[in-house]
Scaffold this active site. Structure first.
Site, mmCIF file in Angstrom:
data_model
loop_
_atom_site.group_PDB
_atom_site.id
_atom_site.type_symbol
_atom_site.label_atom_id
_atom_site.label_comp_id
_atom_site.label_asym_id
_atom_site.label_seq_id
_atom_site.Cartn_x
_atom_site.Cartn_y
_atom_site.Cartn_z
ATOM 1 N N HIS A 84 7.058 -30.216 11.692
ATOM 2 C CA HIS A 84 6.580 -28.893 11.257
ATOM 3 C C HIS A 84 5.526 -29.036 10.167
ATOM 4 C CE1 HIS A 84 9.689 -27.349 13.763
ATOM 5 N NE2 HIS A 84 10.605 -28.034 13.098
ATOM 6 N N THR A 137 3.155 -0.934 8.743
ATOM 7 C CA THR A 137 3.708 -1.759 9.822
ATOM 8 C C THR A 137 3.930 -3.212 9.416
ATOM 9 O OG1 THR A 137 1.478 -2.307 10.523
ATOM 10 C CG2 THR A 137 2.523 -0.418 11.619
ATOM 11 N N ASP A 184 0.873 -1.170 0.000
ATOM 12 C CA ASP A 184 0.000 0.000 0.000
ATOM 13 C C ASP A 184 0.916 1.227 0.000
ATOM 14 O OD1 ASP A 184 0.910 0.342 2.604
ATOM 15 O OD2 ASP A 184 -1.075 0.411 3.530
HETATM 16 C C1 RB5 Z 1 -1.830 3.086 6.343
HETATM 17 O O1 RB5 Z 1 -1.815 4.350 6.911
HETATM 18 C C2 RB5 Z 1 -1.480 2.037 7.383
HETATM 19 O O2 RB5 Z 1 -2.558 1.865 8.241
HETATM 20 C C3 RB5 Z 1 -1.120 0.738 6.702
HETATM 21 O O3 RB5 Z 1 -0.048 0.931 5.845
HETATM 22 C C4 RB5 Z 1 -0.702 -0.397 7.597
HETATM 23 O O4 RB5 Z 1 0.307 -0.014 8.470
HETATM 24 C C5 RB5 Z 1 -1.776 -1.129 8.276
HETATM 25 O O5 RB5 Z 1 -1.552 -2.080 9.026
#
Ligand code: RB5
Length: 144
Positions: free
Chosen positions: A132, A66, A7
């Protein structure tokens, strides 16, 4: 072949990792995004995972701010084992123990150099099978 996508929060790291993989001689299929305009990370996860299945790629890389959002979304898809990597040990275990087919990074939490190292560790590791495999099979059973 490796599928990659992000994203807007993972845009820069995704591009860096794509270049890094290509410099290593890998074929990379970039599902976008191609600019920093805001998009919804579940859409990206869906596109990348669908491409992973249709192309029978080696694995896929997902990046968001993240790495959490894309990993949660990807793990809703049957057959996907997405691992959010945070260090070299987790990169090794993601392959050796979990047989992850999608690895996730946080573009706002992880420096390119660290992510590239984790990618190298993941790629040079092998699934250990045996007990596993039993555990991975149990994950599949949860999926139904
Ligand atoms: C976008 O602002 C952020 O929420 C997305 O990139 C991500 O970190 C979501 O988990």
């Amino acid at each position: 072949m490796i599928i990659i996508g992000s994203d807007h929060g993972g845009f820069e790291l995704k591009n860096q990792l794509k270049s890094y993989l290509e410099a290593k001689g890998e074929t990379v299929d970039d599902c976008g995004v191609f600019n920093e305009q805001s998009v919804d990370y579940p859409d990206v996860a869906n596109i990348v995972c669908s491409k992973f299945f249709t192309t029978q790629a080696d694995f896929a890389v997902l990046v968001c701010g993240t790495g959490i959002g894309v990993s949660i979304a990807a793990n809703k898809i049957k057959g996907i084992r997405a691992a959010l990597l945070c260090n070299n040990y987790s990169a090794q275990m993601a392959r050796e123990h979990n047989n992850a087919n999608v690895i996730c990074f946080g573009g706002r939490t992880t420096a390119f150099e660290q992510a590239a190292q984790m990618l190298d560790v993941f790629m040079s590791s092998e699934f250990k099978g045996d007990r596993h495999q039993t555990r991975v099979d149990k994950i599949s059973n949860i999926e139904g």
